[in-house]
Design a protein around this motif. Sequence first.
Motif, PDB file in Angstrom:
ATOM      1  N   PRO A   9       0.384  -1.373  -0.280  1.00 14.15           N
ATOM      2  CA  PRO A   9      -0.619   0.013   0.276  1.00 14.15           C
ATOM      3  C   PRO A   9       0.957   0.876   0.172  1.00 14.15           C
ATOM      4  CG  PRO A   9       0.199  -1.067   1.605  1.00 14.15           C
ATOM      5  CD  PRO A   9       0.948  -1.277   0.968  1.00 14.15           C
TER       6      PRO A   9
ATOM      7  N   ALA B 205      -0.493   4.464  -0.672  1.00 11.57           N
ATOM      8  CA  ALA B 205      -1.243   5.399  -0.552  1.00 11.57           C
ATOM      9  C   ALA B 205      -1.056   6.619   0.081  1.00 11.57           C
ATOM     10  CB  ALA B 205      -2.496   4.627  -1.732  1.00 11.57           C
ATOM     11  N   GLY B 206      -0.568   6.238   1.202  1.00  5.78           N
ATOM     12  CA  GLY B 206      -0.679   7.364   1.858  1.00  5.78           C
ATOM     13  C   GLY B 206       0.336   9.041   1.781  1.00  5.78           C
ATOM     14  N   LEU B 207      -0.607  10.001   2.242  1.00  2.02           N
ATOM     15  CA  LEU B 207       0.061  10.681   1.750  1.00  2.02           C
ATOM     16  C   LEU B 207       1.447  11.606   2.663  1.00  2.02           C
ATOM     17  CD1 LEU B 207      -3.240  13.213   2.631  1.00  2.02           C
ATOM     18  CD2 LEU B 207      -2.612  12.045   0.706  1.00  2.02           C
ATOM     19  N   GLY B 208       2.143  10.522   3.440  1.00  2.00           N
ATOM     20  CA  GLY B 208       3.324  10.734   4.439  1.00  2.00           C
ATOM     21  C   GLY B 208       3.113  12.309   4.647  1.00  2.00           C
ATOM     22  N   THR B 209       2.185  12.210   5.315  1.00  2.00           N
ATOM     23  CA  THR B 209       2.578  13.638   6.409  1.00  2.00           C
ATOM     24  C   THR B 209       3.071  14.206   6.761  1.00  2.00           C
ATOM     25  OG1 THR B 209       1.123  12.928   7.742  1.00  2.00           O
ATOM     26  CG2 THR B 209      -0.263  14.607   5.244  1.00  2.00           C
ATOM     27  N   ARG B 210       4.400  12.736   7.626  1.00  2.00           N
ATOM     28  CA  ARG B 210       5.395  13.481   9.093  1.00  2.00           C
ATOM     29  C   ARG B 210       6.341  13.826   8.259  1.00  2.00           C
ATOM     30  NH1 ARG B 210       5.440   7.551  11.239  1.00  2.00           N
ATOM     31  NH2 ARG B 210       4.375   7.036   8.969  1.00  2.00           N
TER      32      ARG B 210
ATOM     33  N   LYS C 114       6.797   8.762  -0.283  1.00  2.00           N
ATOM     34  CA  LYS C 114       8.147   9.005   0.413  1.00  2.00           C
ATOM     35  C   LYS C 114       8.639   7.483   0.148  1.00  2.00           C
ATOM     36  CE  LYS C 114       5.008   7.175   3.514  1.00  2.00           C
ATOM     37  NZ  LYS C 114       3.425   7.082   4.969  1.00  2.00           N
TER      38      LYS C 114
ATOM     39  N   GLN D   2      -5.645   4.168  -4.878  1.00  2.00           N
ATOM     40  CA  GLN D   2      -6.849   3.867  -3.804  1.00  2.00           C
ATOM     41  C   GLN D   2      -7.934   4.484  -3.804  1.00  2.00           C
ATOM     42  OE1 GLN D   2      -4.727   4.801  -0.253  1.00  2.00           O
ATOM     43  NE2 GLN D   2      -6.685   4.165   0.666  1.00  2.00           N
TER      44      GLN D   2
ATOM     45  N   PRO E 182      -7.508   8.400   0.508  1.00  2.00           N
ATOM     46  CA  PRO E 182      -6.760   7.825   1.229  1.00  2.00           C
ATOM     47  C   PRO E 182      -7.521   7.319   2.691  1.00  2.00           C
ATOM     48  CG  PRO E 182      -5.837  10.057   0.756  1.00  2.00           C
ATOM     49  CD  PRO E 182      -7.000  10.267  -0.115  1.00  2.00           C
TER      50      PRO E 182
ATOM     51  N   GLY F 161      -7.520   5.502   4.457  1.00  2.00           N
ATOM     52  CA  GLY F 161      -6.788   4.070   5.587  1.00  2.00           C
ATOM     53  C   GLY F 161      -5.978   2.842   5.189  1.00  2.00           C
TER      54      GLY F 161
ATOM     55  N   ASP G  23       6.534   1.672   4.447  1.00  2.00           N
ATOM     56  CA  ASP G  23       7.341   2.707   5.286  1.00  2.00           C
ATOM     57  C   ASP G  23       8.346   1.876   6.515  1.00  2.00           C
ATOM     58  OD1 ASP G  23       5.619   4.795   4.706  1.00  2.00           O
ATOM     59  OD2 ASP G  23       4.731   4.535   7.098  1.00  2.00           O
TER      60      ASP G  23
END
Length: 299
Positions: free
Chosen positions: A10, A12-17, A27, A105, A108, A110, A133
């Motif tokens: 997966p 598709a996360g935004l990688g805000t951290r 990321k 996705q 996003p 979840g 990650d």
Amino acid sequence: MRKLRKAVFPVAGLGTRFLPATKAIPKEMLTVVDRPVIQYVVDEARDAGIEHFIFVTGRNKAVIEDHFDVQFELYNTLAERGKDDQLARLQQLQPLPGQTSFTRQQVPLGLGHAVWCARDLVGDEPFALLLPDMIMQSEKGCLKEMVELYEETGNNIVAVQECDPAETHKYGIVGRGESVANGFRITGMVEKPKPGTAPSNLYINGRYILQPEIFEVLSRQEKGAGNEIQLTDAMLKLEQPFYGYHYRGRTFDCGSPEGFIEANVAFALWRPDINRSMADTIEGLLRDIRPVERRAVSR
Ligand code: UTP
């Protein structure tokens, strides 16, 4: 027992951290030493015998697809210039035609939702799920060890590691039952338990082997913590046994700047070709920078 052939990544996360680095660059494409984070995870899956690699992507992630494609002009130029070593290295990492699939996705919603997006590509067979990650360092890959446990037990497997008992509220925690082969029966799972209520200090570290029945649970699209469709919630509702594999290697969370830097240092020190100069550099930095920090603090 159904053979494990496919893995889902997966991405598709935004990688805000990790903003602003991840504003335009996924990321998963940030590099640890000289290869993108996603390459480590795909290599771990390949070493475990995975034959098909399924990526759940999102907007701004198309470069991941390019990374696993043949770069025709580059390969030709390397061949013409006699750079056979570099060419061989690229070709060795290259998935074969038809070994990769990509789906989007779209929104996003979840991790559970991202996994559900892969349902048709996975079909009615077990699959490995690797959170890109998290990259791992050990002689034998984490997923390879999990496959051995899967071959003994079937069902669902999650890899776990020990965390500081004071930090269990940050993770998905499992309860440990009887030992089975190179793992143990899981007696319960709880996502981010309240301090003092965790059944153990074994946290789920981002590697899973799941049965396709999880898709039926995920298709209910029930939202959990953070108003997201959570994978752990679906695992809890899946009425099947789960086994744990206690991974003893190192795990780095490359979704955070600290974990990413640790991964770079650890993998550089692990590489025989750069280990020596790296070790000297780190020693020098510790010598030079620490006193400056002390001065800064005492001022
Ligand atoms: P994370 O929560 O660590 O990733 O999800 P994130 O959302 O990108 O990170 P931050 O908190 O904003 O920095 C774990 C994994 O699940 C994927 C992520 O890409 C990551 O690999 N994920 C998460 C999806 O693919 N889709 C989602 O909707 C959420």
